[in-house]
Design a protein around this motif. Structure first.
Motif, PDB file in Angstrom:
ATOM      1  N   GLY A  43       0.799  -1.217   0.000  1.00 20.52           N
ATOM      2  CA  GLY A  43       0.000   0.000   0.000  1.00 20.52           C
ATOM      3  C   GLY A  43       0.832   1.268   0.000  1.00 20.52           C
ATOM      4  N   PHE A  44       0.142   2.383   0.300  1.00 17.44           N
ATOM      5  CA  PHE A  44       0.779   3.694   0.297  1.00 17.44           C
ATOM      6  C   PHE A  44       0.531   4.396   1.627  1.00 17.44           C
ATOM      7  CE2 PHE A  44       0.379   2.804  -4.169  1.00 17.44           C
ATOM      8  CZ  PHE A  44       1.525   3.342  -4.717  1.00 17.44           C
ATOM      9  N   VAL A  45       1.498   5.204   2.048  1.00 15.05           N
ATOM     10  CA  VAL A  45       1.363   6.052   3.220  1.00 15.05           C
ATOM     11  C   VAL A  45       1.776   7.452   2.803  1.00 15.05           C
ATOM     12  CG1 VAL A  45       2.199   6.527   5.546  1.00 15.05           C
ATOM     13  CG2 VAL A  45       1.847   4.191   4.825  1.00 15.05           C
ATOM     14  N   LYS A  46       0.833   8.403   2.872  1.00 15.43           N
ATOM     15  CA  LYS A  46       1.090   9.783   2.464  1.00 15.43           C
ATOM     16  C   LYS A  46       1.733   9.825   1.091  1.00 15.43           C
ATOM     17  CE  LYS A  46       1.354  11.625   7.099  1.00 15.43           C
ATOM     18  NZ  LYS A  46       2.113  12.381   8.077  1.00 15.43           N
ATOM     19  N   SER A  47       1.150   9.130   0.180  1.00 15.60           N
ATOM     20  CA  SER A  47       1.553   9.028  -1.232  1.00 15.60           C
ATOM     21  C   SER A  47       2.966   8.461  -1.426  1.00 15.60           C
ATOM     22  CB  SER A  47       1.420  10.385  -1.938  1.00 15.60           C
ATOM     23  OG  SER A  47       2.389  11.293  -1.469  1.00 15.60           O
ATOM     24  N   GLU A  48       3.444   7.683  -0.481  1.00 18.06           N
ATOM     25  CA  GLU A  48       4.732   6.993  -0.616  1.00 18.06           C
ATOM     26  C   GLU A  48       4.495   5.492  -0.504  1.00 18.06           C
ATOM     27  OE1 GLU A  48       8.348   8.820   1.209  1.00 18.06           O
ATOM     28  OE2 GLU A  48       6.831   9.933   2.336  1.00 18.06           O
ATOM     29  N   GLN A  49       5.216   4.715  -1.312  1.00 17.29           N
ATOM     30  CA  GLN A  49       5.060   3.265  -1.326  1.00 17.29           C
ATOM     31  C   GLN A  49       5.531   2.661  -0.004  1.00 17.29           C
ATOM     32  OE1 GLN A  49       3.869   1.121  -4.003  1.00 17.29           O
ATOM     33  NE2 GLN A  49       3.815  -0.199  -2.213  1.00 17.29           N
ATOM     34  N   ARG A  50       4.695   1.788   0.560  1.00 16.83           N
ATOM     35  CA  ARG A  50       5.037   1.086   1.785  1.00 16.83           C
ATOM     36  C   ARG A  50       5.322  -0.370   1.435  1.00 16.83           C
ATOM     37  NH1 ARG A  50       1.021   1.138   6.789  1.00 16.83           N
ATOM     38  NH2 ARG A  50      -0.407   0.562   5.140  1.00 16.83           N
ATOM     39  N   TYR A  51       6.269  -0.983   2.173  1.00 16.22           N
ATOM     40  CA  TYR A  51       6.649  -2.368   1.941  1.00 16.22           C
ATOM     41  C   TYR A  51       6.479  -3.163   3.228  1.00 16.22           C
ATOM     42  CZ  TYR A  51       8.766  -0.569  -2.309  1.00 16.22           C
ATOM     43  OH  TYR A  51       8.983   0.033  -3.530  1.00 16.22           O
ATOM     44  N   ARG A  52       6.289  -4.507   3.075  1.00 21.04           N
ATOM     45  CA  ARG A  52       6.183  -5.405   4.216  1.00 21.04           C
ATOM     46  C   ARG A  52       7.168  -6.541   4.016  1.00 21.04           C
ATOM     47  NH1 ARG A  52       3.481 -10.064   5.196  1.00 21.04           N
ATOM     48  NH2 ARG A  52       2.292  -9.881   3.283  1.00 21.04           N
TER      49      ARG A  52
END
Length: 150
Positions: free
Chosen positions: A15-24
């Protein structure tokens, strides 16, 4: 792409957080954004420590640097732990005080203690070895301790 916690290469987009790509991370489950950097710079931390050494209060430093006073306190403590060693006492004291009568009085909770006033030596600071004298005063069925100014 590597996990910021365990260094594993097995990461998935999450997903995205504040228009930045998030990774897991598949290995440890940590979610992270690789472009975000938390914390303050070493320059800002050392500036806060220098201001603290020059006698500014923690709250004043926090207002100047735009951080919380708790953060400044943590930086100062961490700097002190890393750069200063705790002073050790140069000599040991061999004086001993025996308070056997006081122990028996406290253990049995007697309401009277015989002739004279009941005096108790109370240590104020164990680092400097200073102490105070307390004299118990009977007041409406209970004992109240007060300092006699010694």
């Amino acid at each position: 792409m590597f996990c910021t916690k365990c260094g594993s290469e097995s990461v998935l987009k999450s997903g995205f957080v504040k228009s930045e790509q998030r990774y897991r991370c598949k290995a440890c489950g940590r979610q992270f954004v690789p472009t975000r950097h938390h914390g303050k710079s070493e320059t800002k931390k050392l500036t806060a420590i220098l201001l603290y050494i020059n006698a500014l209060s923690l709250r004043t430093i926090a207002r100047l640097i735009h951080v919380t006073a708790t953060a400044v306190l943590k930086w100062v403590r961490q700097y002190a732990l890393l750069n200063y060693e705790k002073p050790k006492p140069q000599q040991t004291t061999s004086a001993a005080i025996e308070l056997d009568e006081v122990w028996h009085y406290l253990k049995s909770k007697k309401t009277s203690f015989g002739f004279g006033k009941h005096i108790v030596a109370v240590p104020i600071s164990s680092l400097t070895g200073s102490g105070g004298i307390e004299i118990a005063k009977h007041f409406s069925g209970c004992w109240i301790g007060y300092d006699n100014g010694m």
